[in-house]
Design a protein around this motif. Structure first.
Motif, PDB file in Angstrom:
ATOM      1  N   ILE A 415      29.988  52.477  56.872  1.00 59.75           N
ATOM      2  CA  ILE A 415      29.587  53.796  57.383  1.00 59.75           C
ATOM      3  C   ILE A 415      30.812  54.563  57.861  1.00 59.75           C
ATOM      4  O   ILE A 415      30.946  55.767  57.617  1.00 59.75           O
ATOM      5  CB  ILE A 415      28.555  53.639  58.514  1.00 59.75           C
ATOM      6  N   GLN A 416      31.741  53.886  58.534  1.00 62.58           N
ATOM      7  CA  GLN A 416      32.947  54.541  59.021  1.00 62.58           C
ATOM      8  C   GLN A 416      33.774  55.122  57.877  1.00 62.58           C
ATOM      9  O   GLN A 416      34.325  56.219  57.990  1.00 62.58           O
ATOM     10  CB  GLN A 416      33.813  53.538  59.805  1.00 62.58           C
ATOM     11  N   GLN A 417      33.849  54.415  56.777  1.00 64.09           N
ATOM     12  CA  GLN A 417      34.683  54.865  55.669  1.00 64.09           C
ATOM     13  C   GLN A 417      33.902  55.669  54.642  1.00 64.09           C
ATOM     14  O   GLN A 417      34.461  56.058  53.617  1.00 64.09           O
ATOM     15  CB  GLN A 417      35.384  53.663  55.019  1.00 64.09           C
ATOM     16  N   GLY A 418      32.631  55.945  54.934  1.00 59.95           N
ATOM     17  CA  GLY A 418      31.883  56.908  54.140  1.00 59.95           C
ATOM     18  C   GLY A 418      30.833  56.281  53.241  1.00 59.95           C
ATOM     19  O   GLY A 418      31.127  55.388  52.444  1.00 59.95           O
ATOM     20  N   LEU A 419      29.594  56.789  53.366  1.00 58.34           N
ATOM     21  CA  LEU A 419      28.501  56.302  52.520  1.00 58.34           C
ATOM     22  C   LEU A 419      28.557  56.980  51.157  1.00 58.34           C
ATOM     23  O   LEU A 419      27.694  57.775  50.784  1.00 58.34           O
ATOM     24  CB  LEU A 419      27.154  56.555  53.210  1.00 58.34           C
ATOM     25  N   VAL A 420      29.588  56.636  50.419  1.00 51.53           N
ATOM     26  CA  VAL A 420      29.786  57.136  49.059  1.00 51.53           C
ATOM     27  C   VAL A 420      29.424  56.015  48.099  1.00 51.53           C
ATOM     28  O   VAL A 420      29.702  54.843  48.367  1.00 51.53           O
ATOM     29  CB  VAL A 420      31.243  57.586  48.857  1.00 51.53           C
ATOM     30  N   ASP A 421      28.810  56.368  46.985  1.00 51.88           N
ATOM     31  CA  ASP A 421      28.429  55.350  46.006  1.00 51.88           C
ATOM     32  C   ASP A 421      29.654  54.538  45.583  1.00 51.88           C
ATOM     33  O   ASP A 421      30.679  55.084  45.171  1.00 51.88           O
ATOM     34  CB  ASP A 421      27.811  56.009  44.759  1.00 51.88           C
ATOM     35  N   GLY A 422      29.537  53.210  45.709  1.00 50.17           N
ATOM     36  CA  GLY A 422      30.609  52.331  45.251  1.00 50.17           C
ATOM     37  C   GLY A 422      31.557  51.857  46.323  1.00 50.17           C
ATOM     38  O   GLY A 422      32.456  51.063  46.039  1.00 50.17           O
ATOM     39  N   VAL A 423      31.400  52.305  47.573  1.00 54.56           N
ATOM     40  CA  VAL A 423      32.216  51.773  48.668  1.00 54.56           C
ATOM     41  C   VAL A 423      31.738  50.344  48.961  1.00 54.56           C
ATOM     42  O   VAL A 423      30.540  50.112  49.134  1.00 54.56           O
ATOM     43  CB  VAL A 423      32.110  52.654  49.924  1.00 54.56           C
ATOM     44  N   PHE A 424      32.653  49.398  49.035  1.00 59.06           N
ATOM     45  CA  PHE A 424      32.229  47.996  49.116  1.00 59.06           C
ATOM     46  C   PHE A 424      33.211  47.160  49.925  1.00 59.06           C
ATOM     47  O   PHE A 424      34.336  47.575  50.220  1.00 59.06           O
ATOM     48  CB  PHE A 424      32.102  47.397  47.712  1.00 59.06           C
ATOM     49  N   LEU A 425      32.769  45.944  50.241  1.00 61.42           N
ATOM     50  CA  LEU A 425      33.606  44.880  50.792  1.00 61.42           C
ATOM     51  C   LEU A 425      32.943  43.552  50.465  1.00 61.42           C
ATOM     52  O   LEU A 425      31.749  43.491  50.145  1.00 61.42           O
ATOM     53  CB  LEU A 425      33.814  45.049  52.302  1.00 61.42           C
ATOM     54  N   VAL A 426      33.729  42.496  50.537  1.00 65.83           N
ATOM     55  CA  VAL A 426      33.222  41.142  50.328  1.00 65.83           C
ATOM     56  C   VAL A 426      33.477  40.358  51.610  1.00 65.83           C
ATOM     57  O   VAL A 426      34.551  40.464  52.216  1.00 65.83           O
ATOM     58  CB  VAL A 426      33.919  40.463  49.131  1.00 65.83           C
ATOM     59  N   ARG A 427      32.491  39.567  52.017  1.00 66.58           N
ATOM     60  CA  ARG A 427      32.590  38.831  53.280  1.00 66.58           C
ATOM     61  C   ARG A 427      31.985  37.444  53.125  1.00 66.58           C
ATOM     62  O   ARG A 427      31.273  37.152  52.142  1.00 66.58           O
ATOM     63  CB  ARG A 427      31.863  39.589  54.399  1.00 66.58           C
TER      64      ARG A 427
END
Length: 501
Positions: A415-427
């Motif tokens: 959410i901080q870095q923007g709810l743009v399609d394709g924003v992701f991370l792996v955890r």
């Protein structure tokens, strides 16, 4: 011709040496200045012979001084080639250029933080903009400038944060902070900062948009965006919001209407009649903030809060708190308010990097590369001699991997870095230590996909689709879904990374 400097000096010396009678001196002076080539001097009065009185020596001395003065006046003025050697001993001989100019820009030291709480102090001029500060940090840290780097104003004591627009003066923002407040400037990416210019269809849902005048046919999201930038027409944003009552802890659900003149609420259901509309807030002298902990700090009914805060320093009583039912609704309200407040300035900010005026080239060398880096050859199918343990751990060096963070923390980062399609991370998965989770944004929502390890003939693989597509390591998996949609709702585009300043 006027008497030269040498002639004048020799004439004075000869007169002093011979010392003739006074009458002869006067007559000689009158005859000597009668040269036809020189401008005619004032006529001398006729001279009569007389016997000098007893005090003649004093009169002769006076006439000598007169003659010297006249000769000096006739000498041409010669400029002094070394004026600094002739000044008063009390006068400084330093050049004025060595002193600072009175109108020189004052400088001030600011401190900027990253998400891992590392910080960097910068000495900046008083007229530096937020975009200039970002550009300075990009250059100093050798980052890639993909036009998503953003400066944030963080107010921890009231749990609020906002994007500082690229054109805003940073020192003016700091001047509004209270002396005892522990506010901070944060530097991180915000992919959604100008996303509404690229994909307006995701920001203005049809059920929240209406028009003050009748329109012919269906209005596209692009036309709605153009109306926001126009000074003659404007769309209206409307819907229910929870509002915190002034001086109370309670919240009330009210129907709101956003117009160019400000935000209004209806005192009678969903009526838009002028007699039922009451003014709530204007945005000329206020800034719009996102609430980070609305439920905890303000008792908000949902986590999708935002508020109006006056530009000048004020306490929590001056805040006008609101919250929406869902993230898409909050994004629509906040985006519309930004557009109505700044108008074409936002569009100029969006176009600025693409017009080649940016001070940092996007091709600059950076330790954080676009996309994902494959270290060595670990992303390709491994040889039998290669350790499977090494394959399983190589992803830890990647900027998109976040070790041991919770589901809520992952959602907060996205959410901080923007709810743009394709924003992701792996955890890492919290429920199953041997698995991983791909968290990504799509359609203003955050979705989570479990990455399951699969063993085949003694080798470990990763899969998102029950083993139909297998990958030797997470780097290979991420790179595949950056190029192919596969089972995901969209391709992976922007990774969430925690930078260090």
């Amino acid at each position: 011709m006027t008497t030269s400097l040498q002639d004048g000096q020799s004439a004075v010396g000869r007169a002093a040496a011979r010392d003739p009678p006074l009458s002869a001196q006067v007559c000689g002076a009158a005859q000597g200045r009668g040269d036809a080539r020189d401008p005619a001097p004032a006529p001398w009065p006729p001279v009569r012979a007389f016997v000098p009185p007893a005090d003649a020596p004093r009169g002769i001395a006076a006439d000598r001084r007169k003659k010297k003065d006249l000769d000096v006046l006739e000498m041409p003025s010669i400029p002094n080639p070394f004026p600094e050697l002739c000044c008063s001993p009390f006068t400084s001989v330093l050049s004025a250029g060595l002193f600072p100019k009175a109108n020189s820009r004052k400088k001030q030291v600011i401190k900027v933080y990253s998400e891992d709480e590392t910080s960097r102090a910068l000495e900046v001029p008083s007229d530096i903009t937020a975009r200039d500060v970002c550009q300075l940090l990009i250059l100093k840290n050798h980052y890639i400038d993909d036009h998503s780097w953003t400066l944030f104003e963080h107010l921890p004591h009231i749990g609020l944060e906002r994007t500082i627009e690229d054109h805003e003066l940073v020192i003016e923002v700091l001047s509004n902070w209270g002396m005892e407040e522990e506010n901070k400037l944060y530097f991180r990416k915000n992919y959604a900062k100008y996303e509404f210019f690229k994909n307006p269809m995701y920001f203005f849902p049809e059920h929240m948009v209406s028009f003050a005048t009748e329109t012919n046919g269906e209005i596209s999201p692009t036309q709605i965006l153009q109306m926001f930038l126009s000074s003659s027409t404007y769309p209206e944003i409307h819907g229910f919001l929870h509002a915190k009552e002034q001086g109370k802890k309670s919240w009330k659900k009210i129907y709101f209407l956003l117009r160019r003149s400000g935000l209004y609420f209806s005192t009678k259901g969903t009526s838009k009649e002028p007699r039922h509309l009451q003014f709530f807030s204007e945005f000329g002298n206020s800034d719009i903030y996102m609430s980070l902990a609305g439920k905890k700090k303000h008792g908000a009914p949902t986590n999708y809060g935002f508020c109006f805060k006056p530009n000048k320093a004020g306490g929590p009583r001056d805040l006008k708190m609101l919250c929406a039912e869902e993230e898409q609704s909050r994004t629509c309200w906040v985006t519309a308010i930004r557009l109505l407040k700044y108008g074409m300035q936002l569009y100029q900010n969006y176009m600025h990097p693409y017009q080649g005026r940016s001070g940092c080239s996007s091709q600059s060398i950076s330790p954080m590369k676009k996309g994902c880096l494959r270290l060595g050859t670990h992303g390709s199918p491994t040889a039998s001699s290669q350790s499977s343990t090494t394959n399983m751990a190589i992803h830890r060096s990647q900027p998109w991997f976040h070790h041991k963070i919770s589901r809520d923390e992952a959602q907060r980062l996205i959410i901080q870095q923007g709810l743009v399609d394709g924003v992701f991370l792996v955890r890492d998965s919290q429920s199953n230590p041997k698995t991983f989770v791909l968290s990504m944004s799509h359609g203003q929502k955050i979705k989570h996909f479990q990455i399951i390890p699969v063993e085949d003939e003694g080798e470990m693989f990763h899969t998102l689709d029950d083993g139909h597509t297998r990958f030797t390591d997470l780097i290979q998996l991420v790179e595949f879904y950056q190029l192919n949609k596969g089972v995901l709702p969209c391709k992976l585009k922007h990774y969430c990374a925690r930078i260090t300043l």
